[in-house]
Write a protein that holds these residues in place. Structure first.
Motif, PDB file in Angstrom:
ATOM      1  N   GLY A  24       0.781  -1.237   0.000  1.00 60.34           N
ATOM      2  CA  GLY A  24       0.000   0.000   0.000  1.00 60.34           C
ATOM      3  C   GLY A  24       0.815   1.290   0.000  1.00 60.34           C
ATOM      4  O   GLY A  24       0.307   2.340   0.376  1.00 60.34           O
ATOM      5  N   ARG A  53       1.909  -1.712 -10.971  1.00 60.90           N
ATOM      6  CA  ARG A  53       1.837  -0.345 -10.455  1.00 60.90           C
ATOM      7  C   ARG A  53       3.171   0.180  -9.960  1.00 60.90           C
ATOM      8  O   ARG A  53       3.361   1.372  -9.844  1.00 60.90           O
ATOM      9  N   LEU A 145      -9.479  -4.536   6.349  1.00 62.96           N
ATOM     10  CA  LEU A 145      -9.838  -5.855   5.829  1.00 62.96           C
ATOM     11  C   LEU A 145     -10.331  -6.810   6.910  1.00 62.96           C
ATOM     12  O   LEU A 145     -10.917  -7.851   6.610  1.00 62.96           O
TER      13      LEU A 145
ATOM     14  N   SER B  19      -7.449  -9.307  -6.100  1.00 65.94           N
ATOM     15  CA  SER B  19      -7.716  -7.909  -6.436  1.00 65.94           C
ATOM     16  C   SER B  19      -6.571  -7.005  -6.015  1.00 65.94           C
ATOM     17  O   SER B  19      -6.404  -5.917  -6.526  1.00 65.94           O
TER      18      SER B  19
HETATM   19  N1  GDP Z   1      -8.327  -3.065   1.687  1.00 61.84           N
HETATM   20  C1  GDP Z   1      -7.231  -2.343   1.545  1.00 61.84           C
HETATM   21  N2  GDP Z   1      -6.527  -2.424   0.421  1.00 61.84           N
HETATM   22  C2  GDP Z   1      -5.409  -1.667   0.291  1.00 61.84           C
HETATM   23  C3  GDP Z   1      -4.964  -0.796   1.323  1.00 61.84           C
HETATM   24  N3  GDP Z   1      -3.840  -0.184   0.905  1.00 61.84           N
HETATM   25  C4  GDP Z   1      -3.593  -0.655  -0.339  1.00 61.84           C
HETATM   26  N4  GDP Z   1      -4.531  -1.542  -0.722  1.00 61.84           N
HETATM   27  C5  GDP Z   1      -4.633  -2.268  -1.989  1.00 61.84           C
HETATM   28  O1  GDP Z   1      -3.483  -3.101  -2.124  1.00 61.84           O
HETATM   29  C6  GDP Z   1      -3.055  -3.159  -3.477  1.00 61.84           C
HETATM   30  C7  GDP Z   1      -1.613  -2.726  -3.586  1.00 61.84           C
HETATM   31  O2  GDP Z   1      -1.483  -1.359  -3.195  1.00 61.84           O
HETATM   32  P1  GDP Z   1      -0.296  -0.417  -3.734  1.00 61.84           P
HETATM   33  O3  GDP Z   1      -0.471   0.919  -3.109  1.00 61.84           O
HETATM   34  O4  GDP Z   1      -0.203  -0.471  -5.203  1.00 61.84           O
HETATM   35  O5  GDP Z   1       0.944  -1.171  -3.087  1.00 61.84           O
HETATM   36  P2  GDP Z   1       2.513  -0.877  -3.260  1.00 61.84           P
HETATM   37  O6  GDP Z   1       3.055  -1.986  -4.098  1.00 61.84           O
HETATM   38  O7  GDP Z   1       3.044  -0.933  -1.870  1.00 61.84           O
HETATM   39  O8  GDP Z   1       2.685   0.472  -3.884  1.00 61.84           O
HETATM   40  C8  GDP Z   1      -4.004  -2.266  -4.253  1.00 61.84           C
HETATM   41  O9  GDP Z   1      -4.987  -3.082  -4.822  1.00 61.84           O
HETATM   42  C9  GDP Z   1      -4.585  -1.355  -3.186  1.00 61.84           C
HETATM   43  O10 GDP Z   1      -5.887  -0.907  -3.523  1.00 61.84           O
HETATM   44  C10 GDP Z   1      -5.747  -0.728   2.525  1.00 61.84           C
HETATM   45  O11 GDP Z   1      -5.455  -0.014   3.481  1.00 61.84           O
HETATM   46  N5  GDP Z   1      -6.849  -1.538   2.581  1.00 61.84           N
END
Ligand code: GDP
Ligand code: MG
Lengths: 204, 299
Positions: A24, A53, A145, B19
């Protein structure tokens, strides 16, 4: 390394969001971009390709205005989590002034959190920095979650896994909902500025 | 827990993980659900359920194959490249080097070409042009570039020699036949002293980590990445934690390791290495860990 211009009374420092893939980090930055419009001084740029991403990194510039007579600007970065981008991670971490370690609360990501923290420690060491001395905040993300019946670690468990030795401030968060993002960032900026003040003594 | 509830919750988990791009975790939960369903004897829509799950797993497999083969340095938009230049470089030379480090060789090359006009950056720009050509094109291209400079007077003899000294060992290592022509400078034969500068350190790329594909033992067929803790020329030292000692059990001094991936900030390449020494660390905080010295043979 923070750029410090004594004459113009300007500081520019670098804060990096670190953590395993998909925990996230980008979502944190997106929320900051949406919610702190006044402080955002430029576009959020995500360097990536389709389908993934975070191949490279995200970047978001912020201005905090005058703090103790000094104009403070902050550059926020995220690093790519996947193992194969370790050299990008190292590059982005160069000259870091403060770090937010975003941990994933999902039980299934327990080990990935620990590996990523270890990776952070090793990378900092290569730049001659100690994880015990760098301004660092932990964030336990995806708390929302739990309501959907997904197995999460308790925050106590995560404290034990990740923060037993570090003993740094930690916050529960849900980056998609924005909960806990602001306090995490604020705490990190506080720690970062305090440490820069100790180093540069700009505030008289 | 009631079995149908259990299945429901596994599917729910799998869906959330999918997802979020957590593909391995999603696959595991789908497989677990599938396993439970198979065991239930009287279930009306058993076959269609199993088929639906199999489809989901297939979709995940496709997706992870795609991300798995994503290039480690994709071509970025111009905006992205501009950002990298500004964030990671203070002057024009550093900016172009940053582009090369992030694998944006084409634009880096164009910028190095432009920097050739600048006296202060010319030599470094020249070396970096060779570096980019080696990373993207071929040895022939790099040699052709050198030959072209050799026939012009853009570089002084001393500068050209410095480029030659950088390129020649790389050619030698790859078994490239003809040696590069050596530039002759303004001769100062008054004292007849012969002196050759030691080769610059940078002729060997900085290697940050290496990937070894094991050919036997428990890790057979798997590639494991090791950080390089110290490098001196073509000698790499790795510290392998005592917990991972099993991995290097089959590696002994003198053994060749085929199919090694070398990761460096500006390029990734394959080659072979030989185990020069393998020693257990006897004291200090790393006591019990292993220090493995590898010599790069061909890269
Ligand atoms: N349910 C939920 N999903 C999250 C949260 N933070 C990130 N996600 C989801 O986790 C996935 C990866 O998040 P991203 O920000 O791209 O992760 P990164 O790889 O750390 O940059 C995405 O589908 C987000 O929507 C959160 O606090 N709650
Ligand atoms: Mg991201």
């Amino acid at each position: 390394m923070a750029i410090f211009n004594l004459k113009k009374k300007e500081i520019e420092c670098k804060v990096v969001f670190y953590g395993p893939g998909r925990c996230g980090k980008t979502t944190n930055l997106e929320y900051i971009f949406k919610s702190y419009k006044k402080q955002i001084t430029g576009e959020m740029v995500s360097i990536n390709t389709e389908g993934d991403r975070t191949l490279f990194f995200d970047f978001l510039p912020m201005g905090l205005g005058k703090i103790k007579g000094c104009d403070v600007r902050v550059q926020l970065y995220t690093v790519p989590g996947q193992v194969k981008y370790s050299s990008t991670r190292k590059l982005v971490l160069r000259g870091v002034d403060g770090i937010v370690f975003v941990a994933d609360s999902l039980e299934v990501r327990r080990e990935k959190n620990m590996l990523s923290l270890k990776d952070l420690q090793a990378n900092l060491k290569e730049y001659g920095k100690s994880i015990f001395k760098v301004p660092l905040i932990l964030q336990y993300n995806k708390r929302d979650l739990a309501d959907e019946g997904i197995p999460l670690m308790s925050t106590e468990q995560m404290e034990k896994d990740l923060n037993r030795q570090l003993k740094v401030p930690s916050f529960a968060a849900s980056a998609v909902k924005g909960a806990g993002v602001g306090v995490t960032l604020k705490a990190c900026l506080m720690e970062t500025l305090k440490s820069l003040q100790r180093e540069f003594k700009w505030a008289e | 827990m009631n079995i149908s509830l259990k299945i429901k919750s596994l599917l729910n988990e799998a869906e959330v993980y999918r997802s979020q791009g957590l593909l391995n975790e999603a696959r595991e939960k789908y497989q677990a659900a599938s396993g439970l369903i198979t065991k239930i004897d009287k279930l009306k829509n058993k076959d269609s359920l199993l088929r639906a799950i199999a489809e989901k797993i297939q979709f995940i497999d496709k997706k992870s194959a795609k991300t798995g083969t994503a290039p480690s340095s994709p071509e970025l938009s111009e905006k992205g490249q501009d950002l990298i230049k500004n964030l990671f470089g203070e002057n024009d030379l550093e900016k172009a080097v940053a582009l090369a480090k992030f694998g944006q060789f084409e634009r880096a090359l164009a910028e190095f070409q432009a920097l050739l006009k600048n006296e202060a950056y010319r030599l470094e720009a020249g070396k970096n042009i060779i570096r980019c050509k080696l990373a993207t094109a071929s040895l022939d291209d790099a040699v052709a570039q050198y030959q072209q400079w050799f026939s012009q007077d853009l570089f002084s003899a001393v500068q050209l020699e410095s480029i030659r000294v950088y390129l020649q060992p790389i050619l030698d290592k790859k078994g490239f036949g003809t040696p590069l022509p050596v530039p002759v400078g303004e001769k100062d034969d008054a004292d007849g002293i012969e002196f050759s500068m030691p080769e610059p350190e940078e002729e060997m790329l900085d290697i940050t980590s290496i990937g070894i594909t094991f050919t036997n033992g428990t890790h057979k067929g798997k590639m494991v990445e090791f950080d390089v803790n110290f490098q001196s020329g073509d000698m790499l030292s790795l510290i392998v934690a005592k917990n991972d000692r099993g991995m290097i059990e089959d590696l002994n001094e003198g053994d060749d390791i085929e199919d090694v991936q070398f990761y460096s900030p500006i390029a990734m390449f394959k080659g072979t290495a030989v185990v020069a020494t393998k020693t257990a660390i006897q004291s200090g905080p790393k006591q019990g860990d292993f220090c493995l010295d590898l010599k790069i043979l061909t890269a």
